[in-house]
Design an enzyme around this catalytic site. Sequence first.
Site, PDB file in Angstrom:
ATOM      1  N   HIS A 141      75.578 -63.327  67.989  1.00 36.01           N
ATOM      2  CA  HIS A 141      74.663 -62.746  66.772  1.00 36.01           C
ATOM      3  C   HIS A 141      73.827 -63.563  66.462  1.00 36.01           C
ATOM      4  O   HIS A 141      72.649 -63.168  65.497  1.00 36.01           O
ATOM      5  CB  HIS A 141      75.630 -62.134  65.833  1.00 36.01           C
ATOM      6  N   GLY A 142      73.703 -64.938  66.351  1.00 41.67           N
ATOM      7  CA  GLY A 142      72.750 -65.696  65.637  1.00 41.67           C
ATOM      8  C   GLY A 142      73.149 -67.257  65.675  1.00 41.67           C
ATOM      9  O   GLY A 142      74.439 -67.621  66.104  1.00 41.67           O
TER      10      GLY A 142
END
Length: 526
Positions: A344-345
């Site tokens: 996600h990041g």
Amino acid sequence: MLFNSFLFLLIFLPIALGVHYLLGALQPRLAALWLCVASIVFYGWWNPQFVVLLLGSIVFNYLVSLLVLALAQRPRLQLLVVALGVAADLALLMHYKYVAAMVTFAHGLGVDIGPMDALILPLGISFFTFTQIGYLLDCRAGLVNDRSPLSYVLFVTFFPHLIAGPILHHKEMMPQFSRRETYRFHADNLSVGGMLFVIGLAKKVLLADSIAPYADAGFASTGELQFWGAWATALSYALQLYFDFSGYSDMALGLARMFGIRFPLNFNSPYKATSVIDFWSRWHMTLTRYITAYLYYPVAMAVTRWRSRHGRASGPAAVASAGGFLSLIVLPTVWAMGLAGIWHGAGLQFLIFGLLHAAYLAINHAWRIFVVGRTPAALRTFNPLQHVGYLLLTFAAVLVAQAFFRADGVGDAWQLVQGMAGLRGAESLHGLGHVAGMGLGDAWRLLIGHHVQLLYIALLLAIVWLAPNAHQIMGVYSPALSKPNPAPRVWMRWQPSLPWLLAMLSLLVLCLSSLHKASRFLYFQF
């Protein structure tokens, strides 16, 4: 290009649909080719330079897949080719998603790497990369039957899923793209798909975007939030994320159905979950499926084989022991959810988000195995009060993890969690803790805004917990590739009738009147 924009709704979508069905009546392969072209235009509208990246990724992975299939009788060489192909995909993903973060981290440690231009993250790079990695792994497993290059390109680029999912599986999609019937006009495709699309549009435009300012304001000043303000911020973001992602998922399914395609269900009322295991079976369902198939099971199977080689038990009996539980459940869960968090990041906060959910899942599994498993089956049911308790406990755990998911850094997330725990005190429910030193007019505006936020949160929570979701509203007409689950009341179930048509048009007009400021979907950043 945004689904919630006049450009898409009034120009792109009508042209794409019209040409699709016109060519479908003449030659289905031309219609499929048109969908590929339209999808590439859709993707490149924001930044045309990334079309080259997308097409290069497709050509590379398709050629690797053909080589993998050709080496079916040479497993070692086949494994090497798959490993190199997956490594190349991951290297591309790391370059765009993680290099900038690693350089920033190095600078923080005092390491001078030199000047570096800012990298622009290509939209949907994680989704089309993961989709193709799954395809390569399935080629090696002998699960791929359809090798049509046109079907493959459409499988990867089909615009309803290209930017933010769902993560598709070739065995579900490529046979649909190969059927002639897919490209023929059917009125029910437009009516069912249109209704679902409008429901999703309303979730995004009318609900998610309207609660977003409260979440943004709270996360901009996490260090100042006390108990009620911190909880209001956490709830506002949870509701924004819910309706934003739920809206996108409904719109993607609706758009796909307009073109005669059925997608897998990707969102199924996750805030109604009574456990974290249940939550992940409802939230981003295709990602959960992907993580389970390609991250969790391979590690779990490797541990099982290791235990067998060393004469240790495996299976349910082994899981019920402390060592077996740690190796067969906890280890693969931490591995899978840790990677899911990083997906996600690049920030540390995303890793913490993933590891928090890994801890939740491990505790949930331990509860089921060591506590519930020892209770007779007849006594495992729980009453409505227990149901509500489990639901609220699960929801609270999710809110804490989402603080790290949303915050700009670990520090901001921790400040919000501290506020939620009451470590900075609790302001008055009437907002009196904020009005000291203010003028009368400013104080009243703050009090009114405070109460409007609380009332709006309560309204949206009521929709989340009490109303049927879009899949239930569509009932037997739901286009999802899953068993229909009709709403509990007949009047809540969509029918191809004049009243429902008027309701859809009224909702569409209301949405169009609110499109003066189109906003991106939250999952576009992944």
